[in-house]
Design an enzyme around this catalytic site. Structure first.
Site, short mmCIF file in Angstrom:
data_model
loop_
_atom_site.label_atom_id
_atom_site.label_comp_id
_atom_site.label_asym_id
_atom_site.label_seq_id
_atom_site.Cartn_x
_atom_site.Cartn_y
_atom_site.Cartn_z
N SER A 193 0.87 -1.19 0.00
CA SER A 193 0.00 0.00 0.00
C SER A 193 0.89 1.22 0.00
O SER A 193 2.09 1.12 0.26
CB SER A 193 -0.87 0.02 1.26
OG SER A 193 -0.11 0.48 2.37
N ASP A 194 0.34 2.39 -0.30
CA ASP A 194 1.15 3.58 -0.05
C ASP A 194 0.99 3.92 1.43
O ASP A 194 0.19 3.32 2.15
CB ASP A 194 0.75 4.74 -0.98
CG ASP A 194 1.92 5.71 -1.16
OD1 ASP A 194 2.86 5.68 -0.34
OD2 ASP A 194 1.90 6.51 -2.11
N TRP A 195 1.79 4.85 1.88
CA TRP A 195 1.89 5.16 3.31
C TRP A 195 0.51 5.46 3.90
O TRP A 195 -0.07 6.50 3.58
CB TRP A 195 2.85 6.34 3.49
CG TRP A 195 3.17 6.68 4.91
CD1 TRP A 195 2.29 7.08 5.87
CD2 TRP A 195 4.47 6.66 5.52
NE1 TRP A 195 2.95 7.32 7.05
CE2 TRP A 195 4.29 7.07 6.86
CE3 TRP A 195 5.75 6.35 5.09
CZ2 TRP A 195 5.36 7.19 7.75
CZ3 TRP A 195 6.81 6.47 5.97
CH2 TRP A 195 6.61 6.87 7.29
N ASN A 196 0.03 4.55 4.70
CA ASN A 196 -1.27 4.71 5.37
C ASN A 196 -2.45 4.81 4.39
O ASN A 196 -3.53 5.27 4.74
CB ASN A 196 -1.27 5.95 6.29
CG ASN A 196 -2.50 6.00 7.18
OD1 ASN A 196 -2.98 4.96 7.63
ND2 ASN A 196 -3.04 7.18 7.42
N SER A 197 -2.24 4.37 3.15
CA SER A 197 -3.36 4.52 2.20
C SER A 197 -4.51 3.58 2.56
O SER A 197 -5.65 3.82 2.17
CB SER A 197 -2.90 4.30 0.76
OG SER A 197 -2.54 2.96 0.53
#
Ligand code: BGC
Length: 744
Positions: A285-289
């Site tokens: 995932s992207d950061w905290n996505s």
């Protein structure tokens, strides 16, 4: 922990785990993963899907959780990002080796354009159109990063970008899907080297899946809404090219795509990526996505976010902790089939096996190798070579450039002349123990190049931003003493990059006012524009006699700039993204549709009443100190069957005084088709070197694929009919044309 298990079971475990690993080469990765997964508890499996960032200072174990180390020791973390250097990665890996199953951690890092040796920003490198050089840049970065303990880079970013307000245009390859696909593949191959498992290879990561570059208004993280056709034609091809090149991982994106967050988007991740494209690696995932799907308003809470993300095929959770806190419950309640978790875990473990981390978890933690690779004297040379190839010559009135090395007095003016770190651009890596002293400033570069008798004068003139003009007088004063002025202006390095979108993409502050005053001295002025995006600088473009767009060139910026200014390298780069005339034109790109009332027509046309439709500098534009003549276009036939190939040849002659390189571009237009096609699309190019006076015959081969597009059913087809063929030095500067017909 083995010690806590009954002795007999411990023995079996030891045999099961260590023996197979010792004989790794004889067993397939699948088999080894199977054996390991049979031993894993649900918690340990979920641990593999959990990725944390190291503490930024990397000096102690204080983290947002306060217990990251304990979690690593308990096998509850599969990967870390932002821990760099063999000392630090060894420290974390030792913690992982205390876990029951001793599953090694994966260390990821944004190695976007170099590790210690910083290369030009990716958009600049793309302007070289030099596939081998791009690949070598990634290869060099991978060699350094892997020596610094890194297993995995979060690069390349392969997002097509057509809005220069978006700060992340600096990180991609520009506006074109064809060129973007070639560059995506080159970078993947460069990072991954011959094969994963070689100690100097790192896993690449194609990001951000998908369509992140189409954020409305160029505002980072903003909504994306686009047709399926646009998605398939423009935004997906570089991702597909990355898969075909064997990319090990994907990263999904922050944005919503047509109402559904990419992170929770089964269509993107399961249907297209893992289904149709058969991608076998894993998706981070992207950061905290995952967590941000709550903020998007797609799910109620982290529990639902975890459900949506795992269902949609997001395998590894970067920093949201949604999987860690909710997946077990979701599995126990039967909402998430264990098979989904197993599939994600399997994908990640496979990569750990392929990297050879089970054979030696400390394989990348060799301090001696780190010292050697980070100080390899070849690397700055490669960076310098890449940097000269990234500089775009935009204007050169009366052949002001190249300057003679025996020019007597040069006034070198501007806020970026003596800057050091600025040259690294956004997304540089702070390597432990390395300061930025090794970056060659523009001042040093020019000083080292000119003869001992030459005088180099300096004035800052002004800051990058602000309205203070008090330094102008000194600048004008030294300009008056000089034979030639070099003015270095632009953005700050962090005015582009992630979360650095700008609504006004002019040259900031009073820098263009300074240029005005310098031009008033009557001295010839060479302008260097340093930036992470296309800027709008119409005053400079119209009034300065010579302009080099130098982007951010990295560690060797000063040397590379001096090489080009003084003619040791003849510039060859061409823009891979259009430079607008005004923000009001955005998005402006070369491969637009004709419309029913094209601007070239009479009466009411599709144009602005106050502005041209055309960009200031178009895609494919870039000058050389030489000139190139295009002649003798011939086609092997004026008809082609879909199982045949057509060959176009053209003669290119260097008609200038200098040896140089030309990027010869082939564009096609499908004149009439069931889906209206762009006025032109890049389908091939050749970058060739020619000595002064030399000619070469260039050959392009056109096959069915080059004539194909997605039809109404989104199937790739080549429809019979007429095609226009255009060969040129840019998307606008078309030198030769012809036609042919595709027949059944
Ligand atoms: C960026 C990614 C990057 C990640 C880790 C995110 O904010 O969008 O491109 O890889 O952070 O640093």
């Amino acid at each position: 922990m083995y010690l806590k298990l009954k002795p007999a079971l411990s023995l079996i475990l030891l045999l099961l785990i260590h023996l197979p690993f010792a004989h790794a080469q004889q067993k397939s990765v699948d088999h080894q993963v199977d054996s390991l997964m049979r031993l894993m508890t649900l918690q340990e499996k979920i641990g593999q899907l959990n990725q944390y960032s190291d503490d930024w200072t990397a000096t102690g174990p204080v983290t947002v959780d306060n217990d990251k180390t304990r979690q690593v020791r308990n096998g509850l973390v599969g990967s870390m990002l932002n821990c760099k250097g063999t000392d630090r990665t060894r420290w974390w890996q030792e913690a992982a080796m205390k876990s029951r199953l001793k599953i090694p951690l994966l260390f990821g890092q944004d190695v976007v354009h170099g590790y210690k040796t910083t290369f030009p920003i990716p958009l600049a490198e793309a302007c070289s159109w030099d596939i081998d050089a791009l690949s070598l840049s990634a290869r060099t970065a991978a060699t350094e990063a892997s020596a610094g303990g890194i297993h995995w880079t979060f690069a390349p970013m392969v997002d097509i970008a057509r809005d220069p307000r978006w700060g992340r245009v600096m990180e991609g390859a520009g506006e074109d899907p064809y060129l973007g696909s070639l560059i995506a593949a080159a970078r993947v191959k460069g990072f991954q080297g011959n094969k994963l498992g070689d100690v100097n290879s790192v896993m690449a990561c194609a990001k951000h899946f998908a369509a992140y570059g189409a954020a409305i208004g160029g505002r980072d993280y903003n909504t994306v809404d686009m047709s399926e056709r646009m998605l398939w034609e423009v935004y997906l091809p570089p991702f597909k090219a990355a898969v075909d090149a064997g990319v090990a991982t994907f990263m999904n994106s922050f944005n919503i795509l047509n109402g559904i967050p990419a992170t929770g988007n089964s269509y993107l991740q399961r249907e297209i990526l893992k289904g149709q494209w058969g991608f076998k690696g894993f998706v981070v995932s992207d950061w905290n996505s995952i967590g941000e799907m709550v903020t998007h308003g797609f799910v109620k809470n982290d529990y639902e976010a975890a459900l949506a993300a795992i269902t949609a095929g997001s395998d590894l959770d970067m920093e949201s902790r949604c999987y860690k806190n909710n997946l077990a419950q979701l599995v126990t309640e039967g909402k998430v089939p264990l098979a989904l978790v197993d599939d994600a875990v399997r994908r990640i473990l496979e990569k750990k096996f392929e990297l050879g981390l089970f054979d030696d978890p400390f394989k990348y933690c060799n301090a001696e190798r780190e010292q050697k690779e980070l100080n390899d004297p070849e690397n700055p040379k490669i960076a310098r070579e890449m940097a000269v190839r990234s500089i775009v010559l935009l204007k050169n009135q009366n052949n002001l450039l190249p300057l003679s090395k025996s020019t007597k007095t040069i006034a070198f003016i501007g806020p970026l002349v003596k800057a050091v770190k600025q040259n690294k651009g956004f997304w540089d890596v702070e390597v432990p123990g390395v300061d930025s002293g090794f970056i060659v400033s523009q001042w040093e570069g020019v000083k080292n190049k000119i003869g001992a008798d030459a005088k180099l004068l300096y004035a800052k003139g002004c800051e990058i931003e602000g309205s203070d003009k008090s330094g102008f007088a000194e600048a004008v004063n030294i300009a008056n003493q000089a034979d030639v002025v070099i003015l270095s202006i632009g953005e700050r390095r962090n005015m582009s990059g992630e979360a650095h979108s700008r609504s006004n993409i002019g040259i900031p502050g009073v820098q263009e006012d300074l240029l005005k005053e310098l031009l008033a001295t009557g001295k010839p002025v060479v302008v260097l524009i340093n930036a992470g995006r296309p800027l709008i600088f119409n005053y400079t473009a119209d009034n300065a006699p010579a302009i080099l767009y130098t982007w951010w060139l990295g560690s060797e910026a000063g040397n590379a700039i001096a090489d080009v200014i003084f003619g040791d390298y003849n510039p060859s780069a061409k823009l891979t993204i259009s430079f607008p005339l005004s923000v009001g034109q955005i998005p402006v790109y070369y491969s637009h549709l004709n419309t029913g009332r094209p601007a070239s027509g009479q009466g009411n046309t599709s144009s602005y009443i106050d502005l041209s439709n055309y960009p200031k500098y178009e895609f494919g534009y870039g000058l050389s100190y030489s000139t190139f003549e295009y002649s003798n276009l011939t086609l092997s036939s004026d008809k082609m069957k879909s199982d045949e190939k057509l060959v176009a040849t053209v003669i290119i002659k260097n008609t200038g005084k200098y040896a140089g390189e030309e990027i010869v571009q082939l564009y096609l237009r499908d004149v009439v088709s069931s889906i209206v096609r762009p006025v032109k699309e890049l389908k091939d190019f050749k970058k060739i070197a020619l000595k002064a006076g030399e000619s070469k015959t260039i050959t392009f081969t056109i096959d069915k694929e080059k004539l194909s597009f997605y039809n109404q059913q989104l199937k790739r087809v080549a429809e019979p009919g007429d095609f226009d063929l255009m060969i040129g030095a840019s998307s606008k500067d078309i030198r030769l044309t012809d036609k042919f017909e595709l027949v059944n």
